[in-house]
Design an enzyme around this catalytic site. Structure first.
Site, PDB file in Angstrom:
ATOM      1  N   ASP A  14       0.834  -1.222   0.000  1.00 42.04           N
ATOM      2  CA  ASP A  14       0.000   0.000   0.000  1.00 42.04           C
ATOM      3  C   ASP A  14       0.857   1.256   0.000  1.00 42.04           C
ATOM      4  O   ASP A  14       0.491   2.283   0.582  1.00 42.04           O
ATOM      5  CB  ASP A  14      -0.934   0.025   1.221  1.00 42.04           C
ATOM      6  CG  ASP A  14      -1.753  -1.247   1.364  1.00 42.04           C
ATOM      7  OD1 ASP A  14      -2.139  -1.822   0.333  1.00 42.04           O
ATOM      8  OD2 ASP A  14      -2.001  -1.665   2.511  1.00 42.04           O
ATOM      9  N   GLU A 193     -11.114   0.046  -4.302  1.00 47.12           N
ATOM     10  CA  GLU A 193     -10.488   0.635  -3.124  1.00 47.12           C
ATOM     11  C   GLU A 193      -9.227   1.388  -3.539  1.00 47.12           C
ATOM     12  O   GLU A 193      -8.902   1.497  -4.708  1.00 47.12           O
ATOM     13  CB  GLU A 193     -10.133  -0.449  -2.096  1.00 47.12           C
ATOM     14  CG  GLU A 193      -9.117  -1.459  -2.588  1.00 47.12           C
ATOM     15  CD  GLU A 193      -8.774  -2.518  -1.557  1.00 47.12           C
ATOM     16  OE1 GLU A 193      -9.270  -2.443  -0.420  1.00 47.12           O
ATOM     17  OE2 GLU A 193      -7.994  -3.425  -1.898  1.00 47.12           O
TER      18      GLU A 193
END
Length: 291
Positions: A14, A193
């Site tokens: 991430d 997302e």
């Protein structure tokens, strides 16, 4: 710069790349080797000189939701949940960490240094309903400090939303600024997302993960609040790998643009390692897909 670019014992998925001064910093989640779950109760920061992207330095832990041998919890008053997908921006000489905490209200930390450690500033303050902001969690926050000083936060899981942040305190959501479905869930957008905003010239880009989630794609607009136009795939980490999600962003380091992302390892969708590829941004704003 070879992949994975961090040591093989380190797992930073991430990753949000940010250039502050003469260094590029990676802010991401923290996975553990051979784990059966995503992420951890702490965040770590790595950086490299913009002149030498082959030598990365670990700055240690930057934020905690659970205490360990050397650190107290930064969120003990209300949660000890998993920390997911942070972002960091600079405003008026201070650095602000925006964290998503699993099943709990998210928060903002602050530091005088880009590597932290970050001290809790506040939970998000807002008048939104749980349905509007994912039960107050502000999932996977990506933050943009615009040239005019306005601050925007972009979030979402299975549906997207954004709002304006009060630049005077960096944690209060401005009433009336909330906007849902900035990236549609319909074709070709298929939002899933991992919102990450970037400004390239006078164009606003949102890098995000669609369904299926192994890809990072992008949409662009001439306004930070949209509407955004789908532009295509930047990178796909599911080719010849177990699939799973993807999360990252683009970053210009000196004269070269890059896409930072992560890749699954150890035959599992856990234990995600940080990866990077050079990209090209064409005059019309198109980013050709890279391997």
């Amino acid at each position: 710069m070879a992949n994975p670019y961090l040591p093989l014992w380190e797992y930073i998925p991430d990753g949000e790349p940010r250039v502050f001064g003469d260094r590029v910093y990676i802010y991401g989640s923290h996975d553990n080797a051979n784990s059966d779950s995503f992420c951890d109760f702490k965040l770590k920061v790595w950086s490299a000189s913009v002149d030498n992207l082959n030598e990365w330095v670990c700055h240690g832990d930057s934020f905690h939701t659970r205490p360990d041998r050397d650190h107290e919890s930064d969120t003990a008053a209300w949660t000890d949940g998993y920390l997911y997908a942070p972002d960091v921006v600079e405003k008026d000489g201070k650095y602000y960490l925006y964290a998503y905490i699993m099943w709990a209200k998210g928060c903002v930390g602050v530091s005088d240094k880009p590597e932290g450690p970050f001290k809790l500033l506040s939970t998000y303050q807002h008048n939104l309903t749980d349905d509007e902001c994912g039960q107050g969690t502000f999932i996977d926050p990506g933050v943009l400090v615009d040239d005019d000083g306005k601050v925007y936060i972009y979030c979402g899981y299975q549906w997207s939303y954004m709002a304006e942040v009060n630049p005077d305190n960096m944690y209060e959501i401005i009433d009336g600024s909330y906007k849902k479905d900035i990236i549609p869930t319909a074709e070709p957008y298929r939002f899933f997302e991992a919102c990450s905003p970037r400004k390239v010239g006078d164009t606003y880009s949102l890098i995000y993960s669609p369904i299926p989630g192994s890809r990072l794609v992008y949409a662009t607009s001439k306004s930070p609040t949209g509407p955004f136009e789908y532009r295509g795939i930047i990178v796909d980490n599911g080719i010849d790998y177990p699939g799973g999600n993807n999360h990252g962003s683009i970053c210009k380091i000196k004269d070269q643009w890059y896409i930072f992302y992560h890749r699954m390892t150890n035959g599992s969708i856990m234990s995600r390692r940080a990866c990077v590829e050079r990209i090209e941004i064409l005059p019309d704003g198109t980013i050709p897909q890279v391997e």
